[in-house]
Design a protein around this motif. Structure first.
Motif, PDB file in Angstrom:
ATOM      1  N   UNK A   4     -46.644  31.465 -54.157  1.00 30.02           N
ATOM      2  CA  UNK A   4     -47.683  31.241 -55.158  1.00 30.02           C
ATOM      3  C   UNK A   4     -48.083  32.523 -55.869  1.00 30.02           C
ATOM      4  N   UNK A   5     -48.195  33.625 -55.107  1.00 28.32           N
ATOM      5  CA  UNK A   5     -48.523  34.917 -55.736  1.00 28.32           C
ATOM      6  C   UNK A   5     -47.413  35.358 -56.672  1.00 28.32           C
ATOM      7  N   UNK A   6     -46.164  35.093 -56.300  1.00 25.78           N
ATOM      8  CA  UNK A   6     -45.036  35.441 -57.162  1.00 25.78           C
ATOM      9  C   UNK A   6     -45.129  34.730 -58.502  1.00 25.78           C
ATOM     10  N   UNK A   7     -45.439  33.427 -58.471  1.00 26.98           N
ATOM     11  CA  UNK A   7     -45.525  32.663 -59.714  1.00 26.98           C
ATOM     12  C   UNK A   7     -46.696  33.114 -60.581  1.00 26.98           C
ATOM     13  N   UNK A   8     -47.755  33.615 -59.931  1.00 22.87           N
ATOM     14  CA  UNK A   8     -48.944  34.041 -60.675  1.00 22.87           C
ATOM     15  C   UNK A   8     -48.832  35.458 -61.217  1.00 22.87           C
ATOM     16  N   UNK A   9     -47.846  36.244 -60.740  1.00 23.46           N
ATOM     17  CA  UNK A   9     -47.747  37.656 -61.127  1.00 23.46           C
ATOM     18  C   UNK A   9     -46.346  37.978 -61.644  1.00 23.46           C
ATOM     19  N   UNK A  10     -45.924  37.401 -62.774  1.00 23.86           N
ATOM     20  CA  UNK A  10     -44.578  37.692 -63.295  1.00 23.86           C
ATOM     21  C   UNK A  10     -44.424  39.179 -63.606  1.00 23.86           C
ATOM     22  N   UNK A  11     -43.241  39.695 -63.306  1.00 24.75           N
ATOM     23  CA  UNK A  11     -42.958  41.099 -63.600  1.00 24.75           C
ATOM     24  C   UNK A  11     -43.467  42.076 -62.562  1.00 24.75           C
ATOM     25  N   UNK A  12     -44.064  41.594 -61.452  1.00 25.72           N
ATOM     26  CA  UNK A  12     -44.606  42.476 -60.419  1.00 25.72           C
ATOM     27  C   UNK A  12     -43.983  42.148 -59.071  1.00 25.72           C
ATOM     28  N   UNK A  71     -37.440  37.959 -71.518  1.00 24.01           N
ATOM     29  CA  UNK A  71     -36.037  37.662 -71.272  1.00 24.01           C
ATOM     30  C   UNK A  71     -35.504  38.777 -70.394  1.00 24.01           C
ATOM     31  N   UNK A  72     -35.737  38.656 -69.094  1.00 21.83           N
ATOM     32  CA  UNK A  72     -35.543  39.784 -68.183  1.00 21.83           C
ATOM     33  C   UNK A  72     -34.136  40.342 -68.244  1.00 21.83           C
ATOM     34  N   UNK A  73     -33.137  39.473 -68.251  1.00 26.83           N
ATOM     35  CA  UNK A  73     -31.764  39.949 -68.197  1.00 26.83           C
ATOM     36  C   UNK A  73     -31.338  40.568 -69.520  1.00 26.83           C
ATOM     37  N   UNK A  74     -31.923  40.075 -70.618  1.00 23.76           N
ATOM     38  CA  UNK A  74     -31.484  40.514 -71.936  1.00 23.76           C
ATOM     39  C   UNK A  74     -32.472  41.470 -72.578  1.00 23.76           C
ATOM     40  N   UNK A  75     -33.755  41.208 -72.429  1.00 19.99           N
ATOM     41  CA  UNK A  75     -34.790  41.979 -73.108  1.00 19.99           C
ATOM     42  C   UNK A  75     -35.868  42.424 -72.143  1.00 19.99           C
ATOM     43  N   UNK A  76     -35.506  43.060 -71.058  1.00 21.49           N
ATOM     44  CA  UNK A  76     -36.509  43.403 -70.059  1.00 21.49           C
ATOM     45  C   UNK A  76     -37.423  44.500 -70.574  1.00 21.49           C
ATOM     46  N   UNK A  77     -38.717  44.219 -70.653  1.00 18.13           N
ATOM     47  CA  UNK A  77     -39.664  45.210 -71.145  1.00 18.13           C
ATOM     48  C   UNK A  77     -39.714  46.431 -70.238  1.00 18.13           C
ATOM     49  N   UNK A  78     -39.506  46.224 -68.928  1.00 18.73           N
ATOM     50  CA  UNK A  78     -39.534  47.345 -68.004  1.00 18.73           C
ATOM     51  C   UNK A  78     -38.380  48.289 -68.190  1.00 18.73           C
ATOM     52  N   UNK A 127     -35.347  34.326 -67.054  1.00 18.44           N
ATOM     53  CA  UNK A 127     -35.642  35.595 -66.409  1.00 18.44           C
ATOM     54  C   UNK A 127     -34.843  35.766 -65.139  1.00 18.44           C
ATOM     55  N   UNK A 128     -35.160  36.811 -64.406  1.00 19.59           N
ATOM     56  CA  UNK A 128     -34.464  37.137 -63.168  1.00 19.59           C
ATOM     57  C   UNK A 128     -35.440  37.155 -62.003  1.00 19.59           C
ATOM     58  N   UNK A 129     -34.987  36.688 -60.869  1.00 19.14           N
ATOM     59  CA  UNK A 129     -35.724  36.781 -59.617  1.00 19.14           C
ATOM     60  C   UNK A 129     -35.102  37.908 -58.803  1.00 19.14           C
ATOM     61  N   UNK A 130     -35.888  38.942 -58.517  1.00 20.32           N
ATOM     62  CA  UNK A 130     -35.417  40.082 -57.731  1.00 20.32           C
ATOM     63  C   UNK A 130     -35.991  39.970 -56.315  1.00 20.32           C
ATOM     64  N   UNK A 131     -35.119  39.993 -55.337  1.00 25.71           N
ATOM     65  CA  UNK A 131     -35.522  39.885 -53.930  1.00 25.71           C
ATOM     66  C   UNK A 131     -35.109  41.168 -53.217  1.00 25.71           C
ATOM     67  N   UNK A 132     -36.077  41.897 -52.703  1.00 21.68           N
ATOM     68  CA  UNK A 132     -35.809  43.157 -52.003  1.00 21.68           C
ATOM     69  C   UNK A 132     -36.016  42.914 -50.507  1.00 21.68           C
ATOM     70  N   UNK A 133     -34.913  42.797 -49.770  1.00 21.67           N
ATOM     71  CA  UNK A 133     -34.982  42.614 -48.329  1.00 21.67           C
ATOM     72  C   UNK A 133     -35.073  44.004 -47.697  1.00 21.67           C
ATOM     73  N   UNK A 134     -36.253  44.332 -47.179  1.00 21.59           N
ATOM     74  CA  UNK A 134     -36.462  45.684 -46.667  1.00 21.59           C
ATOM     75  C   UNK A 134     -35.995  45.832 -45.221  1.00 21.59           C
TER      76      UNK A 134
END
Length: 302
Positions: A283-291, A5-12, A167-174
């Protein structure tokens, strides 16, 4: 997308900062407005998140609803371990609907890159709250115990009770690289993002405008919450690059990250048209939650 539960219980975010201090707030139900009012006044002696400072804000949920609909937030108070908020967070609902609800009020340090740090929480069972008491009260902040993941069942099981985890989707536009100069010889660039099919104003997020650069550095994080993992298989993150002018803007290109199936939620849609490179990133995003999944993709003009 977090696997928890990224927004509420984010393990990170759990356990990163020792919890201490207290929070002062009051609760009031306004029957005329059919409104629960959480008046958040201040915090005292918060933990230091970074280099003898914290940039705290407060977030609330009406549990068991852990979705974005239930979330309320105060503004961020910069560089304060004793912040004064004096803000009222409001929920529209019938008083009878407060039975069985729990107010979760948590304090967070805001980080500009989106890695917010948990500073403590308070939970109030509203079924036993004395509604005649509308005075501000002090509550000691409590640490959150990270829930242990259950043993995986042999087959996926539907969630029991309440709403499923989100959960949350984080997008970092570099940055953008090697842009084609306009007639002025340069570009005043910014990036705009939607997570389709939601093309409303609430979905739209933008970077700042970087003036006079063909290689603009944005370094901007966008956060979209309230998602389940299955939602992202039906969604598309659309990025468009724009040139900013005084009274207008000009689109220079974009990318669309999705599975490229041509359909969204079972209906044919034009925006599910990702290229092979774009599909690979999603596809890589869906396969690697939390990364973090990093990519450099070519802009397209169609």
């Amino acid at each position: 997308l977090s696997g928890s539960l990224m927004s509420l219980y984010s393990e990170g975010e759990l356990g990163s900062v020792p919890v201490r201090g207290c929070v002062q707030f009051s609760l009031r139900y306004d029957p005329a407005k059919k409104e629960l009012q959480v008046h958040v006044l201040r915090c005292r002696e918060l933990a230091e998140a970074k280099k003898q400072r914290s940039d705290p804000y407060i977030k609330t949920y009406l549990l068991p609803d852990k979705s974005n609909r239930s979330k309320r937030k105060t503004t961020v108070r910069k560089r304060s371990l004793d912040p004064i908020f004096n803000e009222t967070l409001k929920y529209k609902l019938e008083k009878r609907d407060l039975q069985g609800r729990t107010l979760n009020l948590s304090v967070w340090h805001h980080d500009s890159l989106g890695r917010n740090l948990f500073l403590g929480e308070v939970e109030i069972a509203l079924s036993s709250w004395d509604w005649a008491n509308t005075r501000p009260e002090w509550f000691n902040l409590q640490p959150r115990v990270s829930p242990q993941p259950p043993s995986p069942p042999p087959q996926p099981q539907p969630p029991r009770g309440g709403l499923p985890p989100t959960g949350e989707l984080h997008i970092w536009v570099k940055d953008a690289q090697s842009l084609i100069p306009l007639q002025s010889g340069t570009v005043d660039a910014f990036v705009q993002c939607y997570v389709l099919p939601d093309d409303s104003k609430t979905s739209r997020q933008k970077t700042r405008v970087v003036k006079r650069s063909l290689n603009p550095l944005f370094n901007h994080t966008m956060v979209y919450d309230g998602f389940q993992a299955k939602d992202l298989a039906e969604a598309c993150a659309e990025f468009t690059l724009w040139h900013h002018e005084a009274f207008a803007k000009r689109q220079l290109g974009g990318i669309r990250l999705s599975l490229g199936t041509g359909e969204g939620y079972g209906l044919p849609v034009g925006w599910m048209d990702s290229t092979a490179e774009e599909r690979g990133v999603w596809g890589r995003l869906l396969q690697q939650p939390g990364q973090w999944v990093e990519a450099l993709l070519p802009l397209r003009t169609n």
